[in-house]
Scaffold this active site. Structure first.
Site, PDB file in Angstrom:
ATOM      1  N   PRO A 152     -27.015 -18.327  26.689  1.00 11.11           N
ATOM      2  CA  PRO A 152     -26.062 -17.225  26.867  1.00 11.11           C
ATOM      3  C   PRO A 152     -25.913 -16.807  28.333  1.00 11.11           C
ATOM      4  O   PRO A 152     -24.793 -16.620  28.818  1.00 11.11           O
ATOM      5  CB  PRO A 152     -26.677 -16.093  26.025  1.00 11.11           C
ATOM      6  CG  PRO A 152     -27.478 -16.807  24.988  1.00 11.11           C
ATOM      7  CD  PRO A 152     -28.047 -18.005  25.682  1.00 11.11           C
ATOM      8  N   TYR A 153     -27.044 -16.694  29.029  1.00  9.25           N
ATOM      9  CA  TYR A 153     -27.007 -16.322  30.446  1.00  9.25           C
ATOM     10  C   TYR A 153     -26.340 -17.422  31.266  1.00  9.25           C
ATOM     11  O   TYR A 153     -25.477 -17.152  32.116  1.00  9.25           O
ATOM     12  CB  TYR A 153     -28.433 -16.073  30.936  1.00  9.25           C
ATOM     13  CG  TYR A 153     -28.549 -15.780  32.412  1.00  9.25           C
ATOM     14  CD1 TYR A 153     -28.200 -14.528  32.919  1.00  9.25           C
ATOM     15  CD2 TYR A 153     -29.022 -16.744  33.295  1.00  9.25           C
ATOM     16  CE1 TYR A 153     -28.312 -14.256  34.268  1.00  9.25           C
ATOM     17  CE2 TYR A 153     -29.142 -16.477  34.649  1.00  9.25           C
ATOM     18  CZ  TYR A 153     -28.790 -15.233  35.133  1.00  9.25           C
ATOM     19  OH  TYR A 153     -28.910 -14.969  36.481  1.00  9.25           O
TER      20      TYR A 153
END
Length: 305
Positions: A152-153
């Site tokens: 996600p990051y």
């Protein structure tokens, strides 16, 4: 209106801690009027009084009204003082296997790390164009390599890299430099925050079986190691200063030994080989940590018995 004697103004978002705070203080000492963005009121109080050139300003990059308010303030206060730069540093993170990431968490990361940066850039680009200023986006090594559990990051940082490239090409003839700063492991509070979001024990048994070693390995090999052995934020601030002041800045600044080592390995090795090495190392660290914890628990249980 600020004094025309200062070297110019710079906006730094996410200035309440870590890279943002180190950058704001460094540029203020250099003689810039620094508008240091904060989201939480207590963070603003911590910034107050740190430097006569440091002006704490409330700006939440996900709240358009605060972004617009900052633009209006700068328009009225700067006068003949040029806006030298916008340092898009505000960011957040979450860690989880893609299969199990909460979609609300994913949306939040993208909203802060991508949409928020675009919102700030859109708001201040007219002033930056007027003053031949610079946009400095704080990306990450994760914008080049997506590690396990950090999808996600990394997705947000890959997107920010795309935004940076597109913007740089769009304003090529407008007197605006656009730069990406890509740190590797940095000793900032963000690692303890992301670590706190991961709890292997609370996962469903099947998920724990599939991803437990990866999660524990990332906690030990990346999160805790970065918090204790990463480069200090001041080192990244020095690079940001160079990007802001050098006559012809680099397009990208890859910062820190972990970033250089991993990016070099990813370029040198075939992708499948790199995948096996990276994931294998993380899983082995996780397995050893889990075994050590199990052994310690067995010893404790024996003593209590």
């Amino acid at each position: 209106m600020i004094s025309p004697e200062v070297m110019g103004a710079v906006v730094v978002t996410g200035a309440s801690s870590g890279i943002g705070q180190a950058t704001a203080l460094r540029l203020a000492r250099r003689g810039y009027q620094v508008y240091a963005g904060f989201r939480r009121p207590e963070a603003g109080r911590q910034l107050t009084g740190r430097s006569p050139n440091l002006v704490p300003v409330h700006v939440d990059v996900t709240e358009q009204d605060t972004v617009d308010a900052l633009r209006e303030r700068l328009t009225h206060e700067l006068g003949v003082v040029p806006l030298r730069g916008l340092v898009n540093n505000a960011g957040t993170t979450t860690a989880a296997p893609i299969e199990h990431v909460r979609l609300d968490d994913l949306r939040r990361v993208l909203e802060v790390n991508v949409v928020g940066q675009v919102a700030m850039t859109q708001a201040l680009l007219p002033l930056l164009r007027r003053d031949h200023g610079r946009v400095i986006n704080i990306s990450s090594m994760g914008g080049r390599i997506a590690g396990p559990i950090m999808g996600p990051y990394a997705a947000s940082k890959f997107a920010l890299e795309a935004v940076t490239d597109a913007l740089r090409r769009e304003v090529l003839n407008q007197g605006i430099e656009v730069v990406a700063v890509e740190p590797g492991a940095v000793a900032t509070p963000i690692w303890s925050k992301v670590d706190a979001t991961l709890d292997v024990a609370s996962m469903a048994p099947e998920a724990r079986l599939r991803y437990g070693d990866l999660i524990v390995g990332m906690q030990q090999a990346v999160f805790k190691a970065s918090a204790s052995h990463g480069v200090p934020p001041e080192e990244i601030a020095e690079v940001i200063e160079d990007a802001l002041t050098r006559r012809r800045p680099r397009i990208r600044y890859l910062v820190g030994p972990s970033a250089h080592t991993r990016v070099f390995a990813a370029r040198l090795l075939p992708s499948r080989v790199f995948d096996r090495i990276l994931t294998g190392v993380v899983r082995r660290v996780g397995a050893r940590t889990a075994a050590a914890r199990s052994g310690a628990q067995d010893t404790t249980d024996t003593k209590e018995a």
